[in-house]
Design an enzyme around this catalytic site. Structure first.
Site, PDB file in Angstrom:
ATOM      1  N   LYS A  15      30.992  43.547  35.638  1.00 11.76           N
ATOM      2  CA  LYS A  15      30.368  42.233  35.520  1.00 11.76           C
ATOM      3  C   LYS A  15      30.762  41.298  36.653  1.00 11.76           C
ATOM      4  O   LYS A  15      29.902  40.614  37.197  1.00 11.76           O
ATOM      5  CB  LYS A  15      30.732  41.571  34.173  1.00 11.76           C
ATOM      6  CG  LYS A  15      30.143  42.253  32.973  1.00 11.76           C
ATOM      7  CD  LYS A  15      30.428  41.503  31.681  1.00 11.76           C
ATOM      8  CE  LYS A  15      31.874  41.180  31.436  1.00 11.76           C
ATOM      9  NZ  LYS A  15      32.762  42.321  31.217  1.00 11.76           N
ATOM     10  N   ARG A 135      47.710  44.005  37.919  1.00 11.54           N
ATOM     11  CA  ARG A 135      47.400  43.284  36.679  1.00 11.54           C
ATOM     12  C   ARG A 135      48.215  43.860  35.530  1.00 11.54           C
ATOM     13  O   ARG A 135      48.068  45.020  35.167  1.00 11.54           O
ATOM     14  CB  ARG A 135      45.915  43.397  36.342  1.00 11.54           C
ATOM     15  CG  ARG A 135      45.025  42.642  37.288  1.00 11.54           C
ATOM     16  CD  ARG A 135      43.631  42.614  36.746  1.00 11.54           C
ATOM     17  NE  ARG A 135      42.725  41.937  37.645  1.00 11.54           N
ATOM     18  CZ  ARG A 135      41.506  41.589  37.319  1.00 11.54           C
ATOM     19  NH1 ARG A 135      41.037  41.845  36.120  1.00 11.54           N
ATOM     20  NH2 ARG A 135      40.732  40.975  38.180  1.00 11.54           N
TER      21      ARG A 135
END
Length: 193
Positions: A15, A135
């Site tokens: 996305k 992350r």
């Protein structure tokens, strides 16, 4: 050109990449709640600390906090004539909140595009991204939990927009340029209907 688009899909569906490309093609800002949250975490803001505690477990940021952030962002000058939302709305209650925000300005969502991908591909993508970008919220267990949360809370949004005749689903796998073209073609079909 005016465009008020919601981009849906599970974490790792691409996305963010596609939102930036679509927004550029459509001439509207890509608004990512995830990017806004991560920027606050990186800058050590109060919001960032709250968000980090929540997202470290794979949970979603509470609606009231997210809705306020989106309301503020949509009121900014660059979003008045259109936007592409990435990561919002995440549940049916947020769809209703977005509807209210837009109704107050006499506008509405014009299309919802859902990127579809195989769940194992998502796990592979996100664990690779976690390694590259460092992350801490992208461990395999957290990713699988986020996919479960998506299925429970976010996927029903597809049904809402589908019932309104605004939903198109696009295969999110393949070359980035090919996926972008599929998205643009799908949007053209919905927006001209």
């Amino acid at each position: 050109m005016s465009a008020r688009i919601v981009l849906l899909g599970p974490p790792g569906a691409g996305k963010g990449t596609q939102a930036a490309r679509l927004a550029e093609s459509l001439g509207v800002p890509a608004i990512s709640t995830g990017d806004i949250f991560r920027a606050n975490i990186k800058n050590g803001t109060e919001l960032g600390r709250k968000v980090q505690e929540i997202t470290a477990t794979g949970a979603l940021v509470p609606d009231e906090l997210t809705n306020e952030l989106v309301r503020d962002r949509l009121a900014q000058d660059d979003a008045v004539d259109g936007f592409l939302l990435d990561g919002y709305p995440r549940n049916v209650a947020q769809v209703a909140a977005l509807d209210e925000m837009l109704a107050a300005t006499g506008t509405a969502v014009e299309a919802a595009v859902e990127l579809t991908v195989d769940p194992q591909v998502v796990v592979d993508r996100l664990t690779k991204r976690a390694t590259i970008e460092g992350r801490v919220d992208d461990t395999e267990d957290v990713i699988r939990h986020r996919l479960d949360v998506y299925a429970e809370q976010t996927a029903p949004i597809s049904q809402v927009y589908g019932a309104r005749g605004l939903l198109v689903q696009v295969d999110g796998l393949g070359d980035v340029d090919e996926v972008t073209q599929r998205l643009l073609d799908a949007l053209q079909g919905v927006r001209s209907a």
